[in-house]
Motif scaffolding. Structure first.
Motif, PDB file in Angstrom:
ATOM      1  N   CYS A  73      42.192  37.514  50.910  1.00 53.31           N
ATOM      2  CA  CYS A  73      43.013  38.677  50.582  1.00 53.31           C
ATOM      3  C   CYS A  73      43.153  39.584  51.804  1.00 53.31           C
ATOM      4  O   CYS A  73      42.187  39.792  52.551  1.00 53.31           O
ATOM      5  CB  CYS A  73      42.350  39.439  49.427  1.00 53.31           C
ATOM      6  SG  CYS A  73      43.236  40.914  48.924  1.00 53.31           S
ATOM      7  N   HIS A  75      43.535  42.687  51.785  1.00 50.83           N
ATOM      8  CA  HIS A  75      42.951  44.011  51.587  1.00 50.83           C
ATOM      9  C   HIS A  75      41.583  44.056  52.250  1.00 50.83           C
ATOM     10  O   HIS A  75      41.435  44.638  53.315  1.00 50.83           O
ATOM     11  CB  HIS A  75      42.870  44.349  50.090  1.00 50.83           C
ATOM     12  CG  HIS A  75      42.216  45.668  49.810  1.00 50.83           C
ATOM     13  ND1 HIS A  75      41.237  45.830  48.867  1.00 50.83           N
ATOM     14  CD2 HIS A  75      42.394  46.884  50.376  1.00 50.83           C
ATOM     15  CE1 HIS A  75      40.844  47.092  48.851  1.00 50.83           C
ATOM     16  NE2 HIS A  75      41.546  47.752  49.759  1.00 50.83           N
ATOM     17  N   LEU A  76      40.590  43.389  51.648  1.00 49.23           N
ATOM     18  CA  LEU A  76      39.254  43.386  52.240  1.00 49.23           C
ATOM     19  C   LEU A  76      38.664  41.990  52.382  1.00 49.23           C
ATOM     20  O   LEU A  76      37.472  41.832  52.614  1.00 49.23           O
ATOM     21  CB  LEU A  76      38.302  44.274  51.410  1.00 49.23           C
ATOM     22  CG  LEU A  76      38.628  45.771  51.427  1.00 49.23           C
ATOM     23  CD1 LEU A  76      37.681  46.534  50.508  1.00 49.23           C
ATOM     24  CD2 LEU A  76      38.554  46.342  52.836  1.00 49.23           C
ATOM     25  N   GLY A  77      39.496  40.982  52.215  1.00 55.85           N
ATOM     26  CA  GLY A  77      39.066  39.629  52.537  1.00 55.85           C
ATOM     27  C   GLY A  77      38.445  38.811  51.420  1.00 55.85           C
ATOM     28  O   GLY A  77      37.941  37.718  51.680  1.00 55.85           O
ATOM     29  N   CYS A  78      38.456  39.279  50.198  1.00 51.39           N
ATOM     30  CA  CYS A  78      37.909  38.472  49.098  1.00 51.39           C
ATOM     31  C   CYS A  78      38.707  37.171  48.973  1.00 51.39           C
ATOM     32  O   CYS A  78      39.867  37.101  49.365  1.00 51.39           O
ATOM     33  CB  CYS A  78      38.001  39.230  47.776  1.00 51.39           C
ATOM     34  SG  CYS A  78      36.793  40.552  47.645  1.00 51.39           S
ATOM     35  N   CYS A  90      43.847  38.513  43.363  1.00 52.37           N
ATOM     36  CA  CYS A  90      42.549  38.726  44.006  1.00 52.37           C
ATOM     37  C   CYS A  90      41.560  39.261  42.958  1.00 52.37           C
ATOM     38  O   CYS A  90      41.858  40.245  42.275  1.00 52.37           O
ATOM     39  CB  CYS A  90      42.683  39.719  45.161  1.00 52.37           C
ATOM     40  SG  CYS A  90      41.091  40.033  45.960  1.00 52.37           S
ATOM     41  N   CYS A  92      38.797  40.857  43.378  1.00 50.22           N
ATOM     42  CA  CYS A  92      38.032  42.058  43.747  1.00 50.22           C
ATOM     43  C   CYS A  92      38.683  43.364  43.293  1.00 50.22           C
ATOM     44  O   CYS A  92      38.067  44.152  42.592  1.00 50.22           O
ATOM     45  CB  CYS A  92      37.783  42.082  45.249  1.00 50.22           C
ATOM     46  SG  CYS A  92      36.663  40.770  45.755  1.00 50.22           S
ATOM     47  N   HIS A  93      39.911  43.603  43.724  1.00 51.51           N
ATOM     48  CA  HIS A  93      40.555  44.878  43.395  1.00 51.51           C
ATOM     49  C   HIS A  93      41.936  44.686  42.787  1.00 51.51           C
ATOM     50  O   HIS A  93      42.716  45.629  42.712  1.00 51.51           O
ATOM     51  CB  HIS A  93      40.642  45.768  44.643  1.00 51.51           C
ATOM     52  CG  HIS A  93      39.353  45.871  45.388  1.00 51.51           C
ATOM     53  ND1 HIS A  93      39.133  45.205  46.563  1.00 51.51           N
ATOM     54  CD2 HIS A  93      38.219  46.525  45.086  1.00 51.51           C
ATOM     55  CE1 HIS A  93      37.893  45.447  46.974  1.00 51.51           C
ATOM     56  NE2 HIS A  93      37.317  46.243  46.100  1.00 51.51           N
ATOM     57  N   GLY A  94      42.251  43.447  42.424  1.00 50.01           N
ATOM     58  CA  GLY A  94      43.461  43.190  41.659  1.00 50.01           C
ATOM     59  C   GLY A  94      44.757  43.060  42.427  1.00 50.01           C
ATOM     60  O   GLY A  94      45.834  43.077  41.815  1.00 50.01           O
ATOM     61  N   SER A  95      44.708  42.914  43.737  1.00 51.85           N
ATOM     62  CA  SER A  95      45.970  42.694  44.463  1.00 51.85           C
ATOM     63  C   SER A  95      46.624  41.411  43.975  1.00 51.85           C
ATOM     64  O   SER A  95      45.939  40.462  43.585  1.00 51.85           O
ATOM     65  CB  SER A  95      45.720  42.574  45.974  1.00 51.85           C
ATOM     66  OG  SER A  95      45.387  43.823  46.510  1.00 51.85           O
ATOM     67  N   PRO A 107      45.919  46.950  45.976  1.00 45.40           N
ATOM     68  CA  PRO A 107      45.962  47.709  47.221  1.00 45.40           C
ATOM     69  C   PRO A 107      46.401  46.928  48.465  1.00 45.40           C
ATOM     70  O   PRO A 107      46.760  47.538  49.465  1.00 45.40           O
ATOM     71  CB  PRO A 107      44.524  48.207  47.387  1.00 45.40           C
ATOM     72  CG  PRO A 107      43.682  47.239  46.633  1.00 45.40           C
ATOM     73  CD  PRO A 107      44.525  46.769  45.511  1.00 45.40           C
TER      74      PRO A 107
HETATM   75  S1  FES Z   1      39.892  42.446  48.559  1.00 44.49           S
HETATM   76 FE1  FES Z   1      41.572  41.745  47.438  1.00 44.49          FE
HETATM   77  S2  FES Z   1      42.294  43.487  46.446  1.00 44.49           S
HETATM   78 FE2  FES Z   1      40.636  44.203  47.576  1.00 44.49          FE
END
Ligand code: FES
Length: 130
Positions: A73, A75-78, A90, A92-95, A107
């Motif tokens: 991802c 955003h933060l790499g999940c 994603c 982690c935070h729903g992107s 995000p």
């Molecule tokens: S790491 Fe994917 S939405 Fe935050």
């Protein structure tokens, strides 16, 4: 006025050869590092699966085109490992991303990296160049 004799001429020649060798060594080691940076990986390819998830990659197989996206991802790499309603999600935070890797819900706002790839002639594998 400085004199140039045979000794100073030889010293200059040796220094010139040393500088040339150092330059060549730098070029050779740079080329070697560039070569090592580009690795290829072979993943199994299932032409009947529209989306296939791997640790670092997502294979998206559409009618007209097969693409490989990074599964990380932006955003933060999940690691993105599921699809819901035709969107890559994603955990982690729903992107959410479309199947071309474009971010369509935050995000994350950057697209997933598109990885150069090639499907083998027998359509059993996909070669990925990273
Ligand atoms: S790491 Fe994917 S939405 Fe935050």
């Amino acid at each position: 006025m400085p004199k140039f004799n045979r000794r100073s001429f030889l010293q200059l020649g040796v220094a010139g050869i040393g500088i040339s060798l150092a330059f060549l060594w730098e070029k050779i080691s740079f080329s070697h590092n560039e070569f090592l940076k580009h690795k290829t990986q072979l993943l199994p390819f299932n032409k009947n699966k529209m989306v296939d998830f791997f640790k670092d990659f997502i294979i998206v197989n559409k009618k007209d085109k097969t693409t490989v996206l990074s599964s990380h991802c932006t955003h933060l790499g999940c690691t993105i490992d599921k699809i819901e309603n035709g969107r890559l999600v994603c955990p982690c935070h729903g992107s959410e991303y479309d199947l071309d890797g474009n971010a369509i819900k935050g995000p994350a706002y950057k697209p997933l990296e598109n990885i150069p790839s090639e499907v083998s002639a027998d359509q059993q594998h996909i070669q990925i160049k990273t």
